[in-house]
Design an enzyme around this catalytic site. Structure first.
Site, mmCIF file in Angstrom:
data_model
loop_
_atom_site.group_PDB
_atom_site.id
_atom_site.type_symbol
_atom_site.label_atom_id
_atom_site.label_comp_id
_atom_site.label_asym_id
_atom_site.label_seq_id
_atom_site.Cartn_x
_atom_site.Cartn_y
_atom_site.Cartn_z
ATOM 1 C CB THR A 1 17.112 30.043 19.821
ATOM 2 O OG1 THR A 1 17.842 29.967 18.488
ATOM 3 C CG2 THR A 1 16.523 28.959 19.991
ATOM 4 N N GLY B 1 21.556 22.118 13.767
ATOM 5 C CA GLY B 1 22.065 23.053 15.426
ATOM 6 C C GLY B 1 21.378 21.901 15.977
ATOM 7 C CG ASP B 2 20.461 22.998 20.100
ATOM 8 O OD1 ASP B 2 20.353 24.385 19.400
ATOM 9 O OD2 ASP B 2 20.443 23.977 21.144
ATOM 10 C CB THR C 1 18.050 29.351 23.394
ATOM 11 O OG1 THR C 1 18.554 29.933 22.734
ATOM 12 C CG2 THR C 1 18.088 30.127 25.162
ATOM 13 N N GLY D 1 23.806 25.328 20.208
ATOM 14 C CA GLY D 1 23.535 24.554 19.123
ATOM 15 C C GLY D 1 24.932 22.816 19.448
HETATM 16 N N1 ASP Z 1 20.185 27.049 19.519
HETATM 17 C C1 ASP Z 1 20.267 27.572 18.565
HETATM 18 C C2 ASP Z 1 21.495 26.792 17.480
HETATM 19 O O1 ASP Z 1 22.436 26.394 17.955
HETATM 20 C C3 ASP Z 1 21.211 29.184 18.722
HETATM 21 C C4 ASP Z 1 20.993 29.473 19.745
HETATM 22 O O2 ASP Z 1 19.989 29.173 21.109
HETATM 23 O O3 ASP Z 1 21.177 30.561 20.190
HETATM 24 O O4 ASP Z 1 21.204 26.303 16.271
#
Ligand code: ASP
Length: 311
Positions: free
Chosen positions: A176, A206-207, A227, A230
């Site tokens: 991300t 996701g977040d 990151t 999430g």
């Molecule tokens: N936070 C991101 C999600 O969950 C994934 C990541 O940061 O690797 O969509």
């Protein structure tokens, strides 16, 4: 004489206390476990790519551009870089389709824009910015977000555009991307973009596009981009929690970031990840509980760097 000494002491005291940076910028390209076979050359390559994107934002901030424009430009460059899990190079979901999330937030007025589950917008962060600037909404999803992006003249691509050769991104499963900045006008901004988690359920959000979870900015406190896993970032409202700890408890950025990542996120199962942040004084923080976070930073005092592994 006494007066001169007194004035000098006052001046010295105010200079020492005045650690305000004119501008500061931090970016990340995701966090995760460092593969055993990661070579020095691969690390150097990532650092070079991170610094290239950093340079874009750094020059803009030096030229008095807004933090908002700088974080967007940096994230666009990372979305276009196939080495990261955002835009071109994004991971696929369980149906082998790329579904992308992105968000941007302006700390000067708490305006925010986000898109989730888009399959054909070349640069989701541009769509997020347009949601913020040109609608009364904060979050558009899926086909509605795509139709809006198209209507606003953004570049639309086939879903296959986002697919890249596995070799190009063999170390970027958690890549991300995000950027936070403080500009010379004293404004903070944050932007984050992702393909989400590899193999996620179709329709999973996701977040990243959830304001306060993976992305948050408030001129009174801090700009944060996260990151990691999430779902936990959403449940812990990570980015806003860092801001709230600073605002209500008076914690420093470093204390707030450490508290959230190590005392709240780490004890939860499946909790790898990290955050980058910059506060209103230009203090920066890069905190992660994994063995790796792709990251780069620069400040108006000349401090600059890029790193991949935990030091
Ligand atoms: N936070 C991101 C999600 O969950 C994934 C990541 O940061 O690797 O969509």
């Amino acid at each position: 004489m006494k007066k001169i000494i007194f004035t000098s002491i006052i001046l010295l005291a105010s200079c020492t206390a005045y650690a305000q940076e004119k501008w500061a910028i931090v970016l990340h390209g995701g966090a995760g476990s460092a593969p055993d076979n990661m070579t020095k050359e691969q690390i150097a390559l990532y650092e070079t790519e991170l610094l290239k994107s950093l340079e874009i934002g750094k020059q803009m901030l030096k030229d008095a551009s807004s933090a908002l424009d700088a974080v967007q430009a940096v994230v666009v460059s990372l979305e276009n870089n196939p080495m990261f899990n955002a835009g071109k190079g994004a991971v696929t979901n369980s149906e082998n389709i790329h579904e992308l999330d992105a968000a941007i937030m302006d700390g000067s007025n708490l305006k925010a824009g986000a898109v989730a589950g888009v399959r054909d917008v070349k640069n989701p962060i541009k769509a997020a910015r347009l949601v913020m600037d040109s609608t009364v909404h904060v979050l558009l999803i899926s086909d509605g977000a795509s139709a809006f992006a198209k209507q606003m003249g953004l570049e639309i691509v086939e879903n296959s555009y986002f697919t890249v050769d596995k070799k190009v991104k063999q170390h970027s499963d958690k890549g991300t991307v995000g950027c936070v900045a403080l500009d010379v006008h004293g404004n903070l901004a944050a932007a984050t973009s992702t393909g989400g988690m590899h193999g996620k359920k179709w329709g999973r959000v996701g977040d990243v596009p959830i304001i306060g979870a993976g992305t948050y900015a408030n001129n009174n406190t801090v700009a944060v981009s996260g990151t990691g896993h999430g779902e936990l970032w959403i449940r812990r409202v990570v980015a806003y929690d860092i801001s709230a700890l600073m605002e209500y408890k008076g914690l420093s950025l470093e204390e707030a970031a450490n508290e959230v990542i190590f005392n709240k996120i780490s004890p939860m199962c499946g909790s790898g990840g990290g955050i980058i942040a910059v506060d209103k004084n230009g203090n920066i923080s890069l905190v992660f509980n994994t063995s790796l976070m792709y990251r780069a930073w620069a400040k108006s005092n000349g401090e600059q760097g890029a790193a991949v592994l935990k030091k």
